[in-house]
Design a protein around this motif. Structure first.
Motif, PDB file in Angstrom:
ATOM      1  N   THR A 251       0.825  -1.219   0.000  1.00 47.92           N
ATOM      2  CA  THR A 251       0.000   0.000   0.000  1.00 47.92           C
ATOM      3  C   THR A 251       0.850   1.256   0.000  1.00 47.92           C
ATOM      4  O   THR A 251       0.562   2.222  -0.732  1.00 47.92           O
ATOM      5  CB  THR A 251      -0.939   0.006   1.212  1.00 47.92           C
ATOM      6  N   PHE A 252       1.914   1.248   0.807  1.00 47.81           N
ATOM      7  CA  PHE A 252       2.724   2.448   0.962  1.00 47.81           C
ATOM      8  C   PHE A 252       4.032   2.397   0.164  1.00 47.81           C
ATOM      9  O   PHE A 252       4.917   3.212   0.385  1.00 47.81           O
ATOM     10  CB  PHE A 252       3.010   2.681   2.447  1.00 47.81           C
ATOM     11  N   HIS A 253       4.103   1.434  -0.763  1.00 50.51           N
ATOM     12  CA  HIS A 253       5.246   1.338  -1.683  1.00 50.51           C
ATOM     13  C   HIS A 253       6.576   1.380  -0.920  1.00 50.51           C
ATOM     14  O   HIS A 253       7.521   2.066  -1.316  1.00 50.51           O
ATOM     15  CB  HIS A 253       5.193   2.470  -2.717  1.00 50.51           C
ATOM     16  N   ALA A 254       6.634   0.642   0.174  1.00 49.61           N
ATOM     17  CA  ALA A 254       7.831   0.603   1.008  1.00 49.61           C
ATOM     18  C   ALA A 254       8.830  -0.413   0.453  1.00 49.61           C
ATOM     19  O   ALA A 254       8.493  -1.258  -0.378  1.00 49.61           O
ATOM     20  CB  ALA A 254       7.459   0.241   2.445  1.00 49.61           C
ATOM     21  N   ILE A 255      10.054  -0.334   0.937  1.00 50.63           N
ATOM     22  CA  ILE A 255      11.093  -1.269   0.471  1.00 50.63           C
ATOM     23  C   ILE A 255      11.188  -2.497   1.372  1.00 50.63           C
ATOM     24  O   ILE A 255      11.880  -3.465   1.025  1.00 50.63           O
ATOM     25  CB  ILE A 255      12.469  -0.583   0.389  1.00 50.63           C
ATOM     26  N   GLY A 256      10.510  -2.473   2.499  1.00 50.43           N
ATOM     27  CA  GLY A 256      10.560  -3.619   3.404  1.00 50.43           C
ATOM     28  C   GLY A 256       9.902  -3.305   4.723  1.00 50.43           C
ATOM     29  O   GLY A 256       9.276  -2.255   4.893  1.00 50.43           O
ATOM     30  N   GLY A 257      10.052  -4.222   5.665  1.00 52.63           N
ATOM     31  CA  GLY A 257       9.466  -4.006   6.973  1.00 52.63           C
ATOM     32  C   GLY A 257       9.707  -5.181   7.896  1.00 52.63           C
ATOM     33  O   GLY A 257      10.305  -6.196   7.503  1.00 52.63           O
ATOM     34  N   ALA A 258       9.257  -5.047   9.121  1.00 51.65           N
ATOM     35  CA  ALA A 258       9.387  -6.114  10.115  1.00 51.65           C
ATOM     36  C   ALA A 258       8.213  -6.027  11.071  1.00 51.65           C
ATOM     37  O   ALA A 258       7.633  -4.957  11.270  1.00 51.65           O
ATOM     38  CB  ALA A 258      10.705  -6.002  10.876  1.00 51.65           C
ATOM     39  N   ALA A 259       7.863  -7.164  11.652  1.00 50.38           N
ATOM     40  CA  ALA A 259       6.770  -7.203  12.629  1.00 50.38           C
ATOM     41  C   ALA A 259       7.040  -8.308  13.634  1.00 50.38           C
ATOM     42  O   ALA A 259       7.600  -9.354  13.284  1.00 50.38           O
ATOM     43  CB  ALA A 259       5.429  -7.426  11.939  1.00 50.38           C
ATOM     44  N   ILE A 260       6.631  -8.061  14.883  1.00 45.95           N
ATOM     45  CA  ILE A 260       6.860  -9.016  15.970  1.00 45.95           C
ATOM     46  C   ILE A 260       5.620  -9.066  16.858  1.00 45.95           C
ATOM     47  O   ILE A 260       5.026  -8.032  17.165  1.00 45.95           O
ATOM     48  CB  ILE A 260       8.080  -8.604  16.825  1.00 45.95           C
ATOM     49  N   VAL A 261       5.249 -10.274  17.270  1.00 50.65           N
ATOM     50  CA  VAL A 261       4.243 -10.467  18.316  1.00 50.65           C
ATOM     51  C   VAL A 261       4.934 -11.260  19.419  1.00 50.65           C
ATOM     52  O   VAL A 261       5.498 -12.328  19.175  1.00 50.65           O
ATOM     53  CB  VAL A 261       3.015 -11.234  17.802  1.00 50.65           C
ATOM     54  N   GLN A 262       4.876 -10.739  20.649  1.00 54.83           N
ATOM     55  CA  GLN A 262       5.606 -11.344  21.753  1.00 54.83           C
ATOM     56  C   GLN A 262       4.724 -11.430  22.991  1.00 54.83           C
ATOM     57  O   GLN A 262       3.976 -10.506  23.300  1.00 54.83           O
ATOM     58  CB  GLN A 262       6.860 -10.511  22.053  1.00 54.83           C
ATOM     59  N   ALA A 505      18.374  11.393   5.781  1.00 55.26           N
ATOM     60  CA  ALA A 505      17.623  11.553   4.540  1.00 55.26           C
ATOM     61  C   ALA A 505      16.172  11.870   4.888  1.00 55.26           C
ATOM     62  O   ALA A 505      15.451  10.995   5.396  1.00 55.26           O
ATOM     63  CB  ALA A 505      17.713  10.276   3.699  1.00 55.26           C
ATOM     64  N   ARG A 506      15.734  13.073   4.630  1.00 50.61           N
ATOM     65  CA  ARG A 506      14.415  13.523   5.066  1.00 50.61           C
ATOM     66  C   ARG A 506      13.278  12.740   4.422  1.00 50.61           C
ATOM     67  O   ARG A 506      12.207  12.587   5.008  1.00 50.61           O
ATOM     68  CB  ARG A 506      14.249  15.016   4.767  1.00 50.61           C
ATOM     69  N   LYS A 507      13.491  12.231   3.210  1.00 52.18           N
ATOM     70  CA  LYS A 507      12.414  11.519   2.521  1.00 52.18           C
ATOM     71  C   LYS A 507      12.501  10.009   2.708  1.00 52.18           C
ATOM     72  O   LYS A 507      11.641   9.276   2.214  1.00 52.18           O
ATOM     73  CB  LYS A 507      12.433  11.864   1.035  1.00 52.18           C
ATOM     74  N   ILE A 530       7.886  -0.162   9.205  1.00 59.36           N
ATOM     75  CA  ILE A 530       7.807  -0.103   7.747  1.00 59.36           C
ATOM     76  C   ILE A 530       8.954   0.757   7.238  1.00 59.36           C
ATOM     77  O   ILE A 530       9.115   1.906   7.665  1.00 59.36           O
ATOM     78  CB  ILE A 530       6.442   0.451   7.287  1.00 59.36           C
ATOM     79  N   ASP A 531       9.730   0.199   6.342  1.00 56.99           N
ATOM     80  CA  ASP A 531      10.946   0.845   5.850  1.00 56.99           C
ATOM     81  C   ASP A 531      10.669   1.658   4.586  1.00 56.99           C
ATOM     82  O   ASP A 531      10.292   1.118   3.550  1.00 56.99           O
ATOM     83  CB  ASP A 531      12.000  -0.228   5.554  1.00 56.99           C
ATOM     84  N   GLU A 532      10.835   2.954   4.708  1.00 53.56           N
ATOM     85  CA  GLU A 532      10.659   3.920   3.618  1.00 53.56           C
ATOM     86  C   GLU A 532       9.269   3.866   2.977  1.00 53.56           C
ATOM     87  O   GLU A 532       9.121   3.693   1.764  1.00 53.56           O
ATOM     88  CB  GLU A 532      11.738   3.738   2.552  1.00 53.56           C
ATOM     89  N   PRO A 533       8.212   4.023   3.773  1.00 52.01           N
ATOM     90  CA  PRO A 533       6.868   4.095   3.192  1.00 52.01           C
ATOM     91  C   PRO A 533       6.676   5.424   2.465  1.00 52.01           C
ATOM     92  O   PRO A 533       7.321   6.423   2.781  1.00 52.01           O
ATOM     93  CB  PRO A 533       5.959   3.999   4.422  1.00 52.01           C
ATOM     94  N   LYS A 534       5.770   5.405   1.500  1.00 54.70           N
ATOM     95  CA  LYS A 534       5.430   6.622   0.754  1.00 54.70           C
ATOM     96  C   LYS A 534       3.986   6.992   1.071  1.00 54.70           C
ATOM     97  O   LYS A 534       3.114   6.128   1.161  1.00 54.70           O
ATOM     98  CB  LYS A 534       5.583   6.398  -0.760  1.00 54.70           C
ATOM     99  N   GLY A 535       3.728   8.273   1.232  1.00 55.59           N
ATOM    100  CA  GLY A 535       2.374   8.725   1.499  1.00 55.59           C
ATOM    101  C   GLY A 535       1.442   8.455   0.328  1.00 55.59           C
ATOM    102  O   GLY A 535       1.868   8.377  -0.829  1.00 55.59           O
ATOM    103  N   THR A 536       0.178   8.299   0.609  1.00 53.37           N
ATOM    104  CA  THR A 536      -0.820   8.040  -0.425  1.00 53.37           C
ATOM    105  C   THR A 536      -1.915   9.099  -0.349  1.00 53.37           C
ATOM    106  O   THR A 536      -1.939   9.940   0.549  1.00 53.37           O
ATOM    107  CB  THR A 536      -1.455   6.649  -0.232  1.00 53.37           C
ATOM    108  N   LYS A 537      -2.824   9.015  -1.291  1.00 54.38           N
ATOM    109  CA  LYS A 537      -3.944   9.950  -1.308  1.00 54.38           C
ATOM    110  C   LYS A 537      -4.789   9.784  -0.046  1.00 54.38           C
ATOM    111  O   LYS A 537      -5.276  10.769   0.523  1.00 54.38           O
ATOM    112  CB  LYS A 537      -4.796   9.703  -2.552  1.00 54.38           C
TER     113      LYS A 537
END
Length: 589
Positions: A251-262, A505-507, A530-537
């Motif tokens: 959705t946010f055109h990110a380059i990657g990400g991570a998630a944890i449930v503990q 890097a601001r963006k 979420i790594d480097e997400p981009k804003g959407t409409k």
């Protein structure tokens, strides 16, 4: 019985005349007494000759069976092909123990497969063999295959771990000099799911990464081959988390990400996802980036999520109280740096407001009141200055300032100037909300009779305050989009600019949300980065943690809570229970 030259010429014996029994002679009923029959020399010699021939024939067949059995053992167990002895690749592969999730679902196991080799000295037409093999095994290189078949070796591998169909098709070719060897192949039924946790093995079933590498010796031990390695993962939860993180990245055109449930009560990791991921069934196709575990190996400046630690430090040390306030009217200028707020209130803020509105200025001033030494000691107590303890070889070491100066204390207060792994953050926050006990994160299911021992890091009173404050962040602060009715989610957003070339890097943002639920009695911590997400409409162009990671956490909780036995509840909101001060501060404690 004379007159018979050979035992084979024996015919029907002559009829004997009736026997006359004198009157008064004893009569035997049943078996007659054994009579001794004397054979003449010719008959006796014929019988002995037959007996000798039968004995020799029996010895001959016994010898043949012994040789065949010995040859079978030599080929299948003892003898290794010449080419293999040089590489060690055809050493008999011992069965590797399976790996399961906490519910016994198989995550990794072995299958017996056939591997194709050739005795090139027995090939008749090499060109024909190459053409036919390429037709049924198109992934083979024609040039390499031709070179192998012309090598003149008595053994050379052609392809390992064929499928049953491939084995059948090769057999159907009817080529002399080709044969199969049975081997064990490691398979992962869920493919990419939990790939970074499980890791993978090489062609000889030796662990290369993940749990497979960390417990390689145990998994290869024949004594425990029948005992699976049981992990803390719940594959159902793993699937839901993977699905939602993947959706957010897309959705946010990110380059990657991570998630944890503990599990905040034990440190057990219920789900761990890193993206991009890979298929451990085909690890050669994965790039180094895909194999990189962002959840445990990558270290990042986690932004405003660190304000949870800063607030807990101030409250637990007694430096500040919930009613304390700090002047956030103007930015702080120190050396060539300026510390300002992304959501400026331009006024005095109470301690709850500093967390709710995510004030960098208020956090920095609060950290200065605590001091450099107290901050360093608190971060060490929370596990933020040492390598994360987890049963994976891919575990990152935090990047901490050295020397640790006043400017570092101010920036660390709002999550810059110190880099940790996402697992560091999730484990630390779990301790803040569970009553103040730090549990080492683990992937091995503990014995219920011997629950893990934790270490107190903050008081139960501080923990209770943090639960209320984190709930306020969701109800009226930057984490509103994480809220799910009935589950009382509490957390903290974080948006950090990624370090680049000695600056930022601001963006290139790193957006995250760390949380726990239910805040009435926390059971699980959930973190999404979420790594480097981009804003959407739909987000009005914003790509901050509140717009990207927070709603992802909300969807995850909504899906996994019923699976984990946590049902929605009704009652007073823990954010307002006890009367936490959130009104406009007067500037006095």
């Amino acid at each position: 019985m004379t007159g018979y030259d050979d035992p084979r010429d024996y015919g029907t014996p002559p009829r004997l005349p009736p026997v006359h029994i004198p009157e008064g002679a004893p009569v035997f009923v049943g078996r007659r007494p054994r009579e001794t029959v004397l054979l003449d020399g010719q008959t006796k010699q014929a019988i002995e000759t037959g007996r000798s021939r039968l004995t020799m024939l029996g010895i001959f067949f016994a010898g043949c069976f012994t040789l065949l059995a010995g040859r079978l053992v030599d080929i299948s167990v003892l003898r290794q092909p010449d080419d293999a002895r040089g590489t060690g690749t055809t050493e008999a592969v011992a069965e590797r123990a399976a790996i399961t999730d906490r519910n016994g679902v198989v995550l990794a196991t072995n299958l017996t497969t056939a591997s194709l080799y050739a005795d090139t000295t027995k090939l008749i037409d090499i060109d024909e063999a190459v053409s036919k093999l390429i037709r049924v095994l198109p992934d083979l290189s024609r040039v390499e295959l031709d070179a192998k078949l012309r090598s003149g070796k008595s053994f050379v591998w052609l392809k390992r771990n064929l499928t049953p169909r491939q084995e059948y098709e090769v057999n159907s070719l009817g080529l002399p000099g080709l044969a199969f060897q049975r081997e064990e192949r490691r398979v992962y039924p869920f493919g990419r799911l939990a790939a970074h946790v499980l890791g993978f093995v090489d062609i000889d079933s030796k662990g290369i990464s993940g749990v497979e590498a960390r417990f390689d010796e145990e998994l290869r031990d024949p004594a425990r081959a029948a005992q699976p390695l049981k992990l803390t993962l719940d594959i159902r939860v793993q699937h839901a988390v993977t699905d939602e993180l993947s959706r957010a990245i897309e959705t946010f055109h990110a380059i990657g990400g991570a998630a944890i449930v503990q599990d905040v009560r034990t440190g057990e990791v219920i789900a761990m996802v890193s993206m991009p991921d890979f298929d451990p069934n085909n690890p050669r196709e994965a790039t180094p980036e895909n194999r990189f575990n962002r959840a445990t190996l990558g270290t990042y400046e986690m932004g405003s999520t660190f304000k949870t630690f800063n607030t807990a430090m101030a409250l637990d040390s007694g430096v500040a109280k919930l009613g304390s306030s700090y002047d956030a009217t103007h930015p702080i200028k120190i050396a060539r740096f300026t510390i300002k707020d992304d959501h400026p209130q331009a006024r005095w803020l109470s301690v709850p407001e500093i967390l709710i509105y995510s004030s960098n200025i208020g956090s920095a001033k609060m950290a200065l009141d605590c001091g450099v030494d107290r901050q360093r000691e608190f971060m060490t107590r929370m596990g933020m200055t040492r390598r994360v303890s987890i049963e994976l070889p891919e575990a990152g070491t935090p990047q901490v300032p050295n020397p640790w100066r006043e400017i570092n204390t101010m920036t660390i207060a709002f999550g810059h100037g110190m880099a940790v792994t996402p697992l560091h953050l999730a484990t630390g926050v779990a301790a803040l909300v569970n009553g103040g006990i730090y549990f080492q994160p683990t992937l091995l299911l503990p014995d219920p009779a011997h629950p893990p021992a934790g270490e107190r890091v903050v008081s139960s009173q501080t923990s209770a305050s943090m639960r209320k404050l984190m709930r306020l962040v969701v109800t009226i602060g930057t984490g509103k989009k994480a809220d799910v009715p009935g589950y009382w989610i509490g957390g903290k957003t974080g948006t950090a600019e990624k370090a680049e070339g000695g600056g930022y890097a601001r963006k290139a943002l790193l957006s995250s949300f760390v949380s726990a639920f239910p805040m009435t009695e926390p059971r699980y911590a959930v973190l999404v980065m979420i790594d480097e997400p981009k804003g959407t409409k739909e987000t009005y162009g914003f790509a901050t943690g509140g717009w990207t990671a927070a709603p992802t956490v909300g969807r995850i909780v909504e899906r996994i809570a019923p699976l984990l036995g946590v049902m929605p509840t009704e009652g007073p909101d823990p954010a307002t229970a006890g009367g936490v001060l959130i009104a406009k501060a007067s500037g006095e404690d």
